[in-house]
Scaffold this active site. Structure first.
Site, PDB file in Angstrom:
ATOM      1  CG  HIS A 266       0.176  -4.835   0.043  1.00  0.00           C
ATOM      2  ND1 HIS A 266       1.164  -3.986   0.523  1.00  0.00           N
ATOM      3  CD2 HIS A 266      -0.863  -4.707   0.899  1.00  0.00           C
ATOM      4  CE1 HIS A 266       0.738  -3.388   1.616  1.00  0.00           C
ATOM      5  NE2 HIS A 266      -0.503  -3.794   1.869  1.00  0.00           N
TER       6      HIS A 266
ATOM      7  CG  HIS B  11      -5.203  -5.400   3.445  1.00  0.00           C
ATOM      8  ND1 HIS B  11      -4.617  -5.976   4.543  1.00  0.00           N
ATOM      9  CD2 HIS B  11      -4.281  -4.541   2.933  1.00  0.00           C
ATOM     10  CE1 HIS B  11      -3.395  -5.484   4.697  1.00  0.00           C
ATOM     11  NE2 HIS B  11      -3.167  -4.606   3.730  1.00  0.00           N
TER      12      HIS B  11
ATOM     13  CG  HIS C 218       1.450  -4.304   6.218  1.00  0.00           C
ATOM     14  ND1 HIS C 218       1.019  -5.542   5.836  1.00  0.00           N
ATOM     15  CD2 HIS C 218       0.620  -3.398   5.624  1.00  0.00           C
ATOM     16  CE1 HIS C 218      -0.026  -5.399   5.031  1.00  0.00           C
ATOM     17  NE2 HIS C 218      -0.294  -4.112   4.882  1.00  0.00           N
TER      18      HIS C 218
ATOM     19  CD  GLU D 131       1.015   1.448   5.944  1.00  0.00           C
ATOM     20  OE1 GLU D 131       0.960   0.513   6.767  1.00  0.00           O
ATOM     21  OE2 GLU D 131       0.039   1.801   5.246  1.00  0.00           O
TER      22      GLU D 131
ATOM     23  CG  ASP E  59      -2.704  -1.094   1.427  1.00  0.00           C
ATOM     24  OD1 ASP E  59      -2.821  -2.194   1.989  1.00  0.00           O
ATOM     25  OD2 ASP E  59      -2.251  -0.082   2.021  1.00  0.00           O
ATOM     26  CG  ASP E  60      -6.687  -1.321   2.659  1.00  0.00           C
ATOM     27  OD1 ASP E  60      -7.097  -2.421   3.019  1.00  0.00           O
ATOM     28  OD2 ASP E  60      -5.602  -0.828   3.047  1.00  0.00           O
TER      29      ASP E  60
HETATM   30  N1  ADE Z   1      -4.646  -3.185   7.049  1.00  0.00           N
HETATM   31  C1  ADE Z   1      -5.266  -2.842   5.934  1.00  0.00           C
HETATM   32  N2  ADE Z   1      -4.565  -1.931   5.264  1.00  0.00           N
HETATM   33  C2  ADE Z   1      -3.435  -1.705   5.965  1.00  0.00           C
HETATM   34  C3  ADE Z   1      -2.292  -0.897   5.784  1.00  0.00           C
HETATM   35  N3  ADE Z   1      -2.139  -0.101   4.743  1.00  0.00           N
HETATM   36  N4  ADE Z   1      -1.353  -0.917   6.740  1.00  0.00           N
HETATM   37  C4  ADE Z   1      -1.472  -1.707   7.811  1.00  0.00           C
HETATM   38  N5  ADE Z   1      -2.523  -2.498   8.025  1.00  0.00           N
HETATM   39  C5  ADE Z   1      -3.496  -2.506   7.112  1.00  0.00           C
HETATM   40 ZN    ZN Z   2      -1.617  -3.263   3.488  1.00  0.00          ZN
END
Ligand code: ADE
Ligand code: ZN
Length: 332
Positions: free
Chosen positions: A14, A16, A194, A197, A275-276
């Site tokens: 996971h 992006h 997703h 969250e 994630d990011d």
């Molecule tokens: N796009 C990028 N990061 C995300 C996240 N944590 N939740 C939903 N969409 C995303």
């Molecule tokens: Zn994500």
């Protein structure tokens, strides 16, 4: 613990691609492509990384990626992430990216697909990294828009393993994308999404039942539904959790309040991911180190999450077994 975490071969399920866009590189591309951003310096941009919810992050995330224009931009961004992955001893990645966020700006599908694929192929050749590409549909857009991009991606079907669903969860429930994911499944692709969250456990149920999701990205709200918890455990459904993301987006106030240990003890298939990472303060090792520290995980428990990361990957069984053997060889 830190040394042990660094030594472990890891998979990432996971992450992006656009969330690995470091501020310095955002500015380089903005200058090169002559696209102005409402921030004067890298420091100004970094200073804006104070999020109070998912949407506040998504606004900056979509803005920053607007400087990605050429195939070479996507190639370089992917190469930069893969270098970071290698430094974190990540040997396999199921890589997410957001096609609609690029086509909406007039970027051709071939531009990002070729840039991303070429970088992954080169890394595989040079370093043996294995990877799967997983384009995600944006849930704040319509199902019709999702179907359109799904069709546009058809010429690249050989490069794609599965599809995901991301972006704002509130008011965009899984059922909005039921027909689209039916098409995805019928074409033989893997499905993830997703859920849980920023919304409750019903979104997790619906992702599983309506979207054929094989993994749940985040899944934090599972703890509000004991029946769901038992179901996820019995069915061995992987949860791709992201501790630094949850802290940054205020999904969790602190990691010690969330029952990571208890869930692991119960046999829930937790995997840890970044994630990011360019936005949330750290790559995969940082996530594992912070989780171990704040949620008081033992080396064995960390090892379990890393093994789960391979068991939950879209990889052949022999490869999964190979990496589990390698993990077991690492001294604690
Ligand atoms: N796009 C990028 N990061 C995300 C996240 N944590 N939740 C939903 N969409 C995303
Ligand atoms: Zn994500």
């Amino acid at each position: 613990m830190t040394d042990y975490i660094k030594k472990l071969p890891k998979s990432e399920l996971h992450v992006h691609l656009e969330g690995t866009f470091e501020p310095k590189q955002v500015f380089e591309f903005s200058k090169k492509n002559n696209i102005s951003l409402p921030y004067k310096t890298t420091e100004d941009l970094k200073a804006a990384y104070k999020f109070d919810c998912l949407q506040s992050f998504l606004d900056i995330y979509y803005l920053s990626m607007s400087v990605l224009i050429t195939e070479q931009d996507f190639f370089e961004l992917t190469m930069s992430y893969l270098k970071k992955a290698r430094e974190n001893n990540v040997v396999h990645v199921d890589l997410f990216f957001d096609p609609q966020a690029h086509t909406a700006r007039g970027i051709k599908v071939a531009t990002f697909m070729n840039g991303i694929s070429k970088a992954c192929i080169e890394h595989k050749k040079r370093y043996g990294l294995s990877y799967n590409l997983i384009p995600c549909f944006l849930r704040h857009l319509s199902e019709k828009s999702g179907i359109k991009i799904f069709k546009e991606l058809k010429p690249f079907s050989n490069a794609i393993t599965g599809f995901g669903l991301d972006s704002g969860e509130k008011n965009n429930p899984p059922k909005k994308f039921k027909h689209l994911f039916q098409m995805v499944k019928e074409k033989g692709y893997r499905c993830v999404s997703h859920a849980g969250e920023e919304a409750g456990p019903q979104n997790i149920w619906d992702s599983l039942n309506l979207l054929n999701s094989e993994r749940i990205d985040h899944g934090i709200s599972l703890i509000d539904d004991p029946k769901l918890l038992s179901y996820l455990r019995e069915k061995n459904i992987p949860l791709t959790m992201c501790p630094l993301s949850n802290l940054s987006l205020k999904v969790l106030d602190n990691l010690s309040d969330y029952p990571f240990r208890e869930l692991l003890k119960l046999g829930v298939m937790i995997t840890i991911n970044s994630d990011d990472p360019a936005y949330f303060g750290g790559y995969l090792n940082d996530n594992l180190i912070r989780l171990a520290k704040d949620a008081h995980l033992t080396k064995n428990e960390i090892k379990k999450t890393v093994i789960n990361g391979f068991k939950g990957a879209f990889l052949p069984d022999e490869k999964i077994d190979y990496w589990i053997r390698k993990i077991n060889e690492i001294e604690q």
